[in-house]
Design a protein around this motif. Sequence first.
Motif: not given
Length: 69
Positions: A10-22, A32-34, A38-39, A41-49
């Motif tokens: 999930l974090p890998v997919i989220a990292f690579f989808s950030g550019g498309w989503l932006s 702050m820039p989107f 995004w990055n 947020s996913w840094l924290v969420l990766t720890s939770l995963v």
Amino acid sequence: MKSVKWLAALPVIAFFSGGWLSAHAPTFVLGMPFLMVWNVSWLVLTSLVMLAIDRAEGDLDAPSQGEAR
């Protein structure tokens, strides 16, 4: 292998989808820039995963109940 390990993708997919989503998201979020939001947020969420995966796996190093000491 437990199915909970698939959460690690999930974090890998989220990292690579950030550019498309932006391209479809607002330019700034909370001042702050989107992509920065995004990055971070996913840094924290990766720890939770990873915590969820660790909790689901249990203590793999602990001796089993039937094993003699």
